[in-house]
Design a protein around this motif. Structure first.
Motif, short mmCIF file in Angstrom:
data_model
loop_
_atom_site.label_atom_id
_atom_site.label_comp_id
_atom_site.label_asym_id
_atom_site.label_seq_id
_atom_site.Cartn_x
_atom_site.Cartn_y
_atom_site.Cartn_z
N LYS A 88 3.80 5.58 -5.47
CA LYS A 88 3.69 5.58 -6.93
C LYS A 88 2.61 6.56 -7.39
CE LYS A 88 3.17 2.36 -10.77
NZ LYS A 88 2.93 0.97 -11.18
N PHE A 89 1.45 6.56 -6.68
CA PHE A 89 0.37 7.48 -7.01
C PHE A 89 0.83 8.93 -6.85
CE2 PHE A 89 -3.09 10.18 -5.47
CZ PHE A 89 -3.94 10.16 -6.58
N GLN A 90 1.53 9.19 -5.73
CA GLN A 90 2.04 10.55 -5.48
C GLN A 90 3.02 10.97 -6.58
OE1 GLN A 90 3.60 10.30 -1.50
NE2 GLN A 90 1.65 10.92 -0.56
N GLU A 91 3.87 10.04 -6.97
CA GLU A 91 4.84 10.34 -8.04
C GLU A 91 4.12 10.61 -9.36
OE1 GLU A 91 8.22 11.32 -9.84
OE2 GLU A 91 8.01 10.95 -7.69
N LEU A 92 3.11 9.78 -9.68
CA LEU A 92 2.33 10.00 -10.90
C LEU A 92 1.59 11.34 -10.84
CD1 LEU A 92 0.82 6.44 -11.57
CD2 LEU A 92 2.56 7.64 -12.91
N GLN A 137 0.83 -1.20 0.00
CA GLN A 137 0.00 0.00 0.00
C GLN A 137 0.87 1.26 0.00
OE1 GLN A 137 -2.63 -0.37 3.37
NE2 GLN A 137 -4.14 -1.60 2.23
N ARG A 138 1.92 1.24 0.83
CA ARG A 138 2.82 2.40 0.87
C ARG A 138 3.46 2.63 -0.50
NH1 ARG A 138 7.15 1.00 4.05
NH2 ARG A 138 8.52 1.06 2.26
N LYS A 139 3.89 1.55 -1.16
CA LYS A 139 4.49 1.67 -2.49
C LYS A 139 3.48 2.22 -3.50
CE LYS A 139 8.09 -1.81 -2.01
NZ LYS A 139 8.58 -3.10 -2.47
N GLN A 140 2.23 1.70 -3.40
CA GLN A 140 1.19 2.21 -4.29
C GLN A 140 0.96 3.70 -4.07
OE1 GLN A 140 -2.28 -0.26 -3.54
NE2 GLN A 140 -2.20 -1.07 -5.64
#
Length: 152
Positions: A43-47, A37-40
């Motif tokens: 990733k969402f924040q980076e996107l 979840q943290r990685k997701q």
């Protein structure tokens, strides 16, 4: 809504429920899930950050293009003003030349009319003088005729 527990909070809940006799629980799937979840989320924040940067770049490019278009319009308007001024000056100059030409023609016509008037005046004066001479001759002839009649 999904509730996310940290590992410490989960351990405290298990300890409170079971006390010191807490069963051994394999928390690795939960840790893996939390890590995923943290990685997701990262990733969402980076996107999302990349999307914002892309939008900012698009806005910047649009603003630059708008500025260029505005400057081009200003240049066109200035060119149109200058062209309009040139045409107006040319029209004024044409009108000025035409007025001078018309004035010259009118002066020539006036001079011609004055010359014709002087010629006619001279002709009339000559005619009047001729008529005066003829009148005097007629008066003299009449006078002589009357004298002859009375003398006869």
């Amino acid at each position: 809504m999904e509730t996310v527990f940290t590992l410490g909070t989960l351990a405290r809940v298990v300890y409170d429920l079971f006390g010191r006799k807490a069963p051994k629980v394999d928390l690795s799937p939960l840790v893996q899930q939390l890590s995923a979840q943290r990685k997701q989320m990262e990733k969402f924040q980076e996107l999302h950050r990349a999307s914002l940067e892309q939008q900012e770049e698009q806005f910047r490019l649009q603003r630059e293009e708008s500025d260029r278009n505005l400057q081009a319009l200003k240049n066109q308007m200035e060119t149109a003003k200058e062209d309009s001024r040139k045409r107006l000056k040319e029209q004024e100059e044409k009108l000025r030349r035409k007025m001078k030409a018309d004035a010259r023609k009118n002066e020539e016509k006036l001079a011609s009319m004055e010359q014709q008037h002087q010629i006619r005046a001279a002709e009339m004066t000559a005619t009047l003088e001729t008529l005066e001479v003829q009148k005097k001759a007629l008066i003299s002839a009449n006078s002589n005729r009357l004298k002859r009649r009375h003398t006869k």
